[in-house]
Design a protein around this motif. Sequence first.
Motif, short mmCIF file in Angstrom:
data_model
loop_
_atom_site.label_atom_id
_atom_site.label_comp_id
_atom_site.label_asym_id
_atom_site.label_seq_id
_atom_site.Cartn_x
_atom_site.Cartn_y
_atom_site.Cartn_z
N VAL A 22 0.83 -1.21 0.00
CA VAL A 22 0.00 0.00 0.00
C VAL A 22 0.86 1.25 0.00
O VAL A 22 0.66 2.17 -0.79
N ASP A 23 1.87 1.31 0.87
CA ASP A 23 2.65 2.54 0.99
C ASP A 23 3.47 2.84 -0.25
O ASP A 23 3.49 3.96 -0.73
N GLU A 24 4.15 1.82 -0.77
CA GLU A 24 5.06 2.06 -1.88
C GLU A 24 4.35 2.21 -3.21
O GLU A 24 4.64 3.11 -3.98
N LEU A 27 -0.22 4.15 -2.73
CA LEU A 27 -0.27 5.56 -2.33
C LEU A 27 0.52 6.45 -3.28
O LEU A 27 0.17 7.61 -3.49
N LYS A 28 1.58 5.89 -3.88
CA LYS A 28 2.35 6.67 -4.88
C LYS A 28 1.48 6.94 -6.11
O LYS A 28 1.52 8.02 -6.70
N GLU A 31 -1.10 9.55 -5.30
CA GLU A 31 -0.45 10.87 -5.23
C GLU A 31 -0.33 11.49 -6.63
O GLU A 31 -0.62 12.67 -6.84
N GLU A 113 -7.58 7.16 -0.24
CA GLU A 113 -6.32 7.22 0.51
C GLU A 113 -6.60 7.36 2.01
O GLU A 113 -5.95 6.71 2.84
N LYS A 117 -5.41 4.63 4.84
CA LYS A 117 -4.57 5.00 5.98
C LYS A 117 -5.22 4.64 7.31
O LYS A 117 -4.55 4.54 8.33
#
Length: 539
Positions: A22-24, A27-28, A31, A113, A117
């Motif tokens: 999810v983070d790498e 979410l990129k 963004e 997003e 989170k």
Amino acid sequence: MFNQQSGFQSLLKDGGKHFSGVDEALLKNIEACKNLAQITKTSLGPYGMNKLIVNHLGKHFVTSDTNTMVTELEVMHPAAKLIVMAAKSQEQECGDGTNFCVSLGGELLQRAEELLKEGIHANDVYKGYELARDKTLESLDSQVCWTCDDMKSVEQLTKCVQTAISSKQLGSESVLAKLVAEACSKCMPPTPSKFDTDSIRVTKVQGGYLSQSFVVDGMAIARPTSGMVQSKEKAKVAVYAEGIDLGATETKGTVLLENADQLMNFTKGEEQKMEEFIRGVKDAGVEVVVSGGSISDIALHYMNKYKIMALKISSKFELRRICRTVGATSIIRTGPPIPEECGYVESIKVEEIASQKFSIIKTRDSKISTIVLRSATPNVLDELERAVDNAVHVVRCTARNGKFLPGGGATEIEVAHQLQQFGATVPGLDQYAVLKFAEALEVVPKILAENAGHSHVDAITALYAAHQKGEKTAGIDVDSPSMVCNAAEKGILDHAESKKWAIRFTLDAVLTVLKVDQIIMAKQAGGPKGGGEGARDAD
């Protein structure tokens, strides 16, 4: 072969990249899409701002048209490209609503997003968004506030296109809407659903001002005629595709001239042949000849002698449109036309507009209309042309389905209001995604209010209050301090089918982005870049 690296990286060539989780990855991607939406948001609505874009060739664009922006920006990020593709699909399908597509896409991903989170799985968000989409499309049908039932009526067509034009050209919408409505009603076929956007042409004239623009029942070509004859009334027309020139021989040859008489007689044969050809054209009753190629001097001489008007058109597409306009068939031989190949014009004459000469072709029962736009600078003319193009596409969509929804954010707030009630009945974690979808729909009235200088918090509060009282057509009033108006009464209308397509395309892109959990990139190959997406280079 046996890389020292461990894990996933050992599978790839040196220089390959890999992002997961999810983070790498997710979410990129979100963004990137949010950044794209941030660019286009400020251009939404009548008080939207323009962007000055300089493309890779150094060409300048001053525009608030989202399709032009996303095309010229050459977005490279793969996730943001999905949103761009959704906007382009919307442009091809409906010709309007591209900004709504990008802005809503960015807002939906921003809400997703927030949920991610908080620890909600991407699949729960996906399912909630799907539920909300189906509910939204279903509830749009109950909000239709006006239907265009007469596609030949200039008044009704003006009402259809006014909102689309005012979002691009505030202050000029009444002039432009009337021009578009007039041109479209003249070209409207007996079966309106067969209306073709190609039958409305735009000719741009630099100099003068917008209120001097006018509509021609036929075509306005930005070049004068070739010969001495400058005007003809009620004339037969012949269209030659290849040009009027007696061609040279296929093989090269040498001619030996021994005396002056031979030199004098050398061109007589050619002159005789050309005179026979032009006389044959005149005997067929043709008074106007349109050529797709060059017209030789000798041909022009005989045309002037027999008082035949000559017009040269270098573009084969323009030649095809002229054939449609005058009802002629393109001729590919050198010889007089037969009656079935000839067309007819009411009048054709050369007029001077702002120091530029135009050939104005007028026909009866025209299949093509031309809007002659006038303004001071090329940038303004380009922007006016984009506004006209959007409006003509709205007419095409209206010809297929004449239903309209209240604009100014009224539809979005009403759908959001219904989704909040529906969300409360949805079991499980999907409920959060449905409620976030409702929040995301507030983006339209929020941006409209912000761009007009109002407080978006006050505007949305006032709208919700009005909708709870049952005022389903209450939308943002960008001009008045009260901030709320009856959109249907003010004539602020959005085409229903275009809105549905925009929601479908946007959700397709958003759901695709949410489904991505890994990004794997091979090392970029050296050498020049190929054509976009495997297509041919644009010549």
